[in-house]
Design a protein around this motif. Structure first.
Motif, PDB file in Angstrom:
ATOM      1  N   GLY A 128      29.628  50.123  59.764  1.00 26.45           N
ATOM      2  CA  GLY A 128      30.795  50.097  60.632  1.00 26.45           C
ATOM      3  C   GLY A 128      32.084  50.133  59.852  1.00 26.45           C
ATOM      4  N   ASN A 129      33.098  49.409  60.362  1.00 22.82           N
ATOM      5  CA  ASN A 129      34.411  49.402  59.724  1.00 22.82           C
ATOM      6  C   ASN A 129      34.638  48.153  58.875  1.00 22.82           C
ATOM      7  OD1 ASN A 129      35.198  51.869  60.923  1.00 22.82           O
ATOM      8  ND2 ASN A 129      35.688  50.800  62.830  1.00 22.82           N
ATOM      9  N   GLU A 130      33.565  47.526  58.430  1.00 23.05           N
ATOM     10  CA  GLU A 130      33.703  46.299  57.649  1.00 23.05           C
ATOM     11  C   GLU A 130      34.408  46.577  56.327  1.00 23.05           C
ATOM     12  OE1 GLU A 130      30.944  42.625  55.896  1.00 23.05           O
ATOM     13  OE2 GLU A 130      30.010  44.391  56.822  1.00 23.05           O
ATOM     14  N   THR A 131      35.375  45.707  56.001  1.00 23.71           N
ATOM     15  CA  THR A 131      36.104  45.822  54.742  1.00 23.71           C
ATOM     16  C   THR A 131      35.637  44.733  53.788  1.00 23.71           C
ATOM     17  OG1 THR A 131      38.060  46.741  55.830  1.00 23.71           O
ATOM     18  CG2 THR A 131      38.371  45.785  53.634  1.00 23.71           C
ATOM     19  N   LEU A 132      35.227  45.105  52.602  1.00 25.14           N
ATOM     20  CA  LEU A 132      34.774  44.159  51.590  1.00 25.14           C
ATOM     21  C   LEU A 132      35.717  44.221  50.396  1.00 25.14           C
ATOM     22  CD1 LEU A 132      30.933  44.906  51.666  1.00 25.14           C
ATOM     23  CD2 LEU A 132      32.157  43.066  52.841  1.00 25.14           C
ATOM     24  N   HIS A 133      35.847  43.088  49.719  1.00 23.96           N
ATOM     25  CA  HIS A 133      36.721  43.009  48.549  1.00 23.96           C
ATOM     26  C   HIS A 133      35.866  42.706  47.323  1.00 23.96           C
ATOM     27  CE1 HIS A 133      40.276  42.839  51.189  1.00 23.96           C
ATOM     28  NE2 HIS A 133      39.493  42.096  51.960  1.00 23.96           N
ATOM     29  N   ALA A 134      35.973  43.522  46.302  1.00 20.11           N
ATOM     30  CA  ALA A 134      35.227  43.333  45.070  1.00 20.11           C
ATOM     31  C   ALA A 134      36.210  43.039  43.938  1.00 20.11           C
ATOM     32  CB  ALA A 134      34.394  44.573  44.758  1.00 20.11           C
ATOM     33  N   TYR A 135      35.996  41.921  43.237  1.00 22.49           N
ATOM     34  CA  TYR A 135      36.950  41.499  42.218  1.00 22.49           C
ATOM     35  C   TYR A 135      36.367  41.452  40.812  1.00 22.49           C
ATOM     36  CZ  TYR A 135      39.913  40.019  46.094  1.00 22.49           C
ATOM     37  OH  TYR A 135      40.685  40.000  47.229  1.00 22.49           O
ATOM     38  N   PHE A 136      35.052  41.251  40.702  1.00 20.85           N
ATOM     39  CA  PHE A 136      34.474  40.991  39.387  1.00 20.85           C
ATOM     40  C   PHE A 136      33.518  42.099  38.975  1.00 20.85           C
ATOM     41  CE2 PHE A 136      35.555  36.864  41.208  1.00 20.85           C
ATOM     42  CZ  PHE A 136      36.363  36.366  40.200  1.00 20.85           C
ATOM     43  N   ALA A 137      33.776  42.694  37.821  1.00 18.14           N
ATOM     44  CA  ALA A 137      32.908  43.723  37.271  1.00 18.14           C
ATOM     45  C   ALA A 137      32.107  43.138  36.115  1.00 18.14           C
ATOM     46  CB  ALA A 137      33.740  44.911  36.786  1.00 18.14           C
ATOM     47  N   THR A 138      30.939  43.714  35.867  1.00 21.38           N
ATOM     48  CA  THR A 138      30.105  43.288  34.752  1.00 21.38           C
ATOM     49  C   THR A 138      30.023  44.415  33.736  1.00 21.38           C
ATOM     50  OG1 THR A 138      28.127  44.056  35.916  1.00 21.38           O
ATOM     51  CG2 THR A 138      28.718  41.737  36.166  1.00 21.38           C
ATOM     52  N   SER A 139      29.852  44.053  32.482  1.00 19.86           N
ATOM     53  CA  SER A 139      29.790  45.042  31.407  1.00 19.86           C
ATOM     54  C   SER A 139      28.404  45.666  31.356  1.00 19.86           C
ATOM     55  CB  SER A 139      30.103  44.386  30.053  1.00 19.86           C
ATOM     56  OG  SER A 139      31.422  43.881  30.049  1.00 19.86           O
ATOM     57  N   GLY A 140      28.374  46.995  31.263  1.00 21.74           N
ATOM     58  CA  GLY A 140      27.112  47.702  31.128  1.00 21.74           C
ATOM     59  C   GLY A 140      26.980  48.322  29.757  1.00 21.74           C
ATOM     60  N   GLU A 141      26.158  49.353  29.674  1.00 24.37           N
ATOM     61  CA  GLU A 141      25.954  50.018  28.399  1.00 24.37           C
ATOM     62  C   GLU A 141      27.121  50.963  28.089  1.00 24.37           C
ATOM     63  OE1 GLU A 141      22.246  51.985  28.635  1.00 24.37           O
ATOM     64  OE2 GLU A 141      21.057  50.129  28.791  1.00 24.37           O
ATOM     65  N   ASN A 142      27.375  51.146  26.806  1.00 22.99           N
ATOM     66  CA  ASN A 142      28.402  52.093  26.344  1.00 22.99           C
ATOM     67  C   ASN A 142      29.779  51.811  26.947  1.00 22.99           C
ATOM     68  OD1 ASN A 142      26.372  53.470  24.906  1.00 22.99           O
ATOM     69  ND2 ASN A 142      25.838  54.656  26.737  1.00 22.99           N
ATOM     70  N   GLU A 143      30.080  50.514  27.144  1.00 20.92           N
ATOM     71  CA  GLU A 143      31.396  50.058  27.605  1.00 20.92           C
ATOM     72  C   GLU A 143      31.705  50.464  29.047  1.00 20.92           C
ATOM     73  OE1 GLU A 143      34.361  51.270  24.843  1.00 20.92           O
ATOM     74  OE2 GLU A 143      33.639  49.948  23.241  1.00 20.92           O
ATOM     75  N   TRP A 144      30.722  50.972  29.794  1.00 20.82           N
ATOM     76  CA  TRP A 144      30.935  51.233  31.221  1.00 20.82           C
ATOM     77  C   TRP A 144      30.837  49.916  31.975  1.00 20.82           C
ATOM     78  CZ3 TRP A 144      32.520  55.684  33.432  1.00 20.82           C
ATOM     79  CH2 TRP A 144      32.448  56.856  32.667  1.00 20.82           C
TER      80      TRP A 144
END
Length: 283
Positions: free
Chosen positions: A2-18
Motif C-alpha cells: 500500500g502507501n505505507e511510509t517507512l524510515h530507514a536510518y542505519f546501514a551496515t557495512s558489506g563487502e568491498n565498502e558497499w
C-alpha cells in the motif's frame, strides 16, 4: 504494502565498502513478487552532497516472528500520547510498578527500595537533571500538581539537542551493581515528530566516540537499531526509555555518582517532548 511510509536510518557495512540498508519486510504468498519502492528525502546532513551509488537489492531471510511486531498507539484521558508495544514482542512488554516511595525533606529527591531484588532504586525530577545554559532556553517549565512525584515537568522547545547533567550521593544506590537510567517522559498530542532515532553520547568520555541510540516512539522493525532502547509504558501513565547503563562501583567519585549526557535527534526538533525526570533501577 500500500502507501505505507517507512524510515530507514542505519546501514551496515558489506563487502568491498558497499553499504546495505533495510527497505522493507514481507512474506511472499504468491509465485511472483511485485516489489516497488520509492526512495525519497535522503538527508544531506548525513549523506553529504556527493553522489549515492546503487549496486542492487538483496533479499535476505529473517526470523518470521519479527515480522509480526506492530507498534500500537495509546492515548490517555488527558490527551497526552504515549506508545504501547506489540503483544507479540516480549521485550517491549515491561510495565513498571512502584513500591512505596517517600518524599525527602530536600523537596526533590525520591527514593524507592526494590522489594523484588532488594536493590536500591533512585529517582530525580527534571528540575535537578536537565542542563540549560544561560544563553539558550531549551525548556518551558510547567506545574504538574496531579502527580506528586513530579511537581514540575519540562516541555522542550524547538531544539534538536538537550543535556542531562547531575550528581547524587553514592549511598542512594546499591554498591557494585549494574544499573539502567530511565528517562521518564510523555509526548504531546501535538507532537508530530520524534519518529527518528535519538543519539545519546556520554559527554564525560571525550575520547570515546561511541554513541547509543534510543527512540521516543516505537519504531517499525525496519527502523529498529537496538531493541533495548525503545519506549515502554509505565503504570503511572507516562513513558520511559533507557538513556544510560553503568555499574555503580565504577562510577563512584568522591562519594558521588556523576552523569552528563547529550541527546540529539536525527531529524527535526524535540518539540512536544515532556520530561518528568530520571529513575535508576538495577538491571
Amino acid at each position: 504494502m500500500g502507501n505505507e511510509t517507512l524510515h530507514a536510518y542505519f546501514a551496515t557495512s558489506g563487502e568491498n565498502e558497499w553499504m546495505m540498508i533495510e527497505l522493507c519486510r514481507f512474506t511472499p504468498h504468491k509465485k511472483d513478487v511485485d516489489l516497488e519502492v520509492l526512495l525519497e528525502s535522503l538527508s544531506r546532513y548525513y549523506c553529504g552532497s556527493n553522489a549515492i551509488y546503487v549496486e542492487g537489492i538483496h533479499f535476505q531471510v529473517i526470523n518470521d516472528a519479527s515480522l509480526k511486531v506492530k507498534p500500537e498507539v495509546y492515548e490517555n484521558p488527558e490527551g497526552v500520547q504515549g506508545v504501547l508495544k506489540s503483544n507479540s514482542d516480549p521485550v517491549q512488554q515491561l510495565s513498571v510498578s512502584y513500591d512505596e516511595i517517600t518524599q525527602k525533606e530536600d523537596g526533590g529527591k525520591l527514593f524507592s527500595p526494590s522489594k523484588a531484588s532488594e536493590k536500591k532504586c533512585h529517582m530525580l525530577p527534571a528540575k535537578m537533571v536537565l542542563y540549560e545554559s544561560s544563553r539558550v532556553k531549551c525548556f518551558n517549565w510547567k506545574s504538574h500538581a496531579d502527580q506528586s512525584r513530579f511537581l514540575e515537568v519540562a516541555e522542550l522547545n524547538s531544539h534538536q539537542v538537550f543535556r542531562i547533567k547531575c550528581k547524587f550521593e553514592f549511598e542512594k544506590l546499591s554498591p557494585d551493581t549494574d544499573y539502567a537510567c530511565y528517562l521518564i517522559f510523555k509526548l504531546s498530542q501535538k507532537c508530530h515528530g520524534l519518529w527518528c532515532p535519538v543519539k545519546v553520547r556520554d559527554v564525560r568520555l571525550r575520547r570515546n566516540k561511541e554513541s547509543k541510540f534510543l527512540y521516543f516512539r516505537s519504531p517499525s522493525v525496519v527502523n529498529l537499531h537496538t531493541i533495548e532502547r525503545v519506549p515502554r509504558h509505565r503504570e503511572d501513565g507516562s513513558m520511559e526509555v533507557v538513556v544510560w547503563e553503568f555499574n555503580s562501583g565504577n562510577e563512584k567519585t568522591d562519594d558521588h555518582i556523576r552523569m552528563s549526557l547529550k541527546l540529539r535527534c536525527y531529524e527535526g526538533t524535540m518539540s512536544g517532548l515532556f520530561v518528568y525526570g530520571i529513575e535508576f533501577r538495577p538491571l
